[in-house]
Write a protein that holds these residues in place. Structure first.
Motif, short mmCIF file in Angstrom:
data_model
loop_
_atom_site.label_atom_id
_atom_site.label_comp_id
_atom_site.label_asym_id
_atom_site.label_seq_id
_atom_site.Cartn_x
_atom_site.Cartn_y
_atom_site.Cartn_z
N HIS A 1 -73.07 45.54 13.75
CA HIS A 1 -73.62 44.26 13.30
C HIS A 1 -73.18 43.11 14.21
O HIS A 1 -73.65 41.99 14.05
CB HIS A 1 -73.20 43.96 11.85
CG HIS A 1 -71.74 43.69 11.70
ND1 HIS A 1 -70.83 44.68 11.40
CD2 HIS A 1 -71.02 42.55 11.84
CE1 HIS A 1 -69.62 44.15 11.34
NE2 HIS A 1 -69.71 42.86 11.61
N SER B 1 -67.65 52.18 13.24
CA SER B 1 -67.66 51.57 11.91
C SER B 1 -67.61 50.05 12.02
O SER B 1 -66.81 49.50 12.80
CB SER B 1 -66.47 52.07 11.08
OG SER B 1 -65.26 51.81 11.74
N ALA B 2 -68.45 49.41 11.23
CA ALA B 2 -68.43 47.95 11.09
C ALA B 2 -68.46 47.22 12.42
O ALA B 2 -67.78 46.20 12.59
CB ALA B 2 -67.19 47.54 10.28
N ASP C 1 -72.41 50.64 8.62
CA ASP C 1 -72.49 49.18 8.79
C ASP C 1 -73.27 48.57 7.64
O ASP C 1 -73.71 49.30 6.74
CB ASP C 1 -73.10 48.83 10.15
CG ASP C 1 -72.41 47.62 10.75
OD1 ASP C 1 -72.29 46.60 10.06
OD2 ASP C 1 -71.99 47.70 11.92
#
Ligand SMILES: C[S@@+](CC[C@H](N)C(=O)[O-])C[C@H]1O[C@@H](n2cnc3c(N)ncnc32)[C@H](O)[C@@H]1O
Length: 213
Positions: free
Chosen positions: A117, A113-114, A145
């Motif tokens: 990027h 998760s997240a 994301d």
């Protein structure tokens, strides 16, 4: 790009958490945000789950509610120390996502998760290949994301967020086709959903049962 707030948010967990909780309001709050990539997956206490780039355990804490076999991997010793303190039910491994110190076919689910990027497209390609290696045949990679919003009203908020906290790689992600990247790594995309006016993408991709990577 990014401002002085980025290093501060990594230094102070309370700041990072406050920012991600605020950002999660676009999808109904943090619990919902953390569960978005888990929807549709069957996770039992026996499911072997890898929380890839686990940070300080922000999603790990929700994963241990479902599985007794959660491993968090991150490159940052400081984040791992915090994760150990915050979510002691999981096991932690320090390592690069591009070269995980983990055995082949050893997880049923790889969650992230997240974090994607923060990677260049080339790094992400390597990471997806590694995820395929550590997943068992039939296992699933689940990720959430940023994504380029389809609702123009969300653009200013996302652009401000990226400018304040993120680097060039986050902007690159908005121009990337993650589903194609996953397929290139030999995974089969089984679900691709957008949330928050298109500003978040959630993908599931499965390692084919018949063709080990
Ligand atoms: C933005 S945080 C995300 C943390 C958490 N997953 C969440 O949902 O809030 C990204 C994390 O990825 C880790 N990270 C960045 N690049 C990495 C890499 N190449 N290999 C392993 N971890 C990495 C960082 O140390 C950081 O903890």
């Amino acid at each position: 790009m990014a401002t002085f707030l980025r290093p501060l948010s990594y230094r102070y967990q309370w700041l990072y958490d406050a920012i991600s909780r605020t950002a999660a309001l676009t999808v109904g709050g943090e619990r919902r945000f953390r569960h978005l990539p888990l929807q549709g997956l069957t996770i039992t206490p026996e499911t072997r789950v890898l929380d890839l780039c686990c940070g300080s355990g922000q999603t790990t804490r929700f994963l241990v509610e479902q599985s007794e076999q959660v491993t968090g991997l991150d490159i940052s010793p400081r984040s791992l120390e915090r994760a150990q303190e915050n979510v002691p039910q999981a096991t932690y491994v320090q390592g690069w996502a591009e070269e995980m110190p983990l055995a082949d076919n050893s997880f049923d689910v790889v969650h992230t998760s997240a974090a994607m990027h923060e990677m260049t497209p080339a790094q992400r390609q390597q990471i997806f290949q590694e995820a395929g290696r550590v997943l068992r045949p039939g296992g699933t990679l689940a990720m959430v994301d940023f994504h380029r919003p389809h609702n123009p009203l969300l653009w200013p908020g996302l652009a401000l967020f990226l400018w304040l906290f993120e680097t060039e790689t986050a902007w690159q992600l908005l121009d990337s086709d993650v589903a194609t990247e996953l397929e290139k790594a030999g995974l089969q995309v089984t679900s691709f959903q957008l949330y928050g006016g298109g500003s978040l993408q959630v993908l599931h991709a499965t390692k084919p049962a018949s063709a080990p990577l």
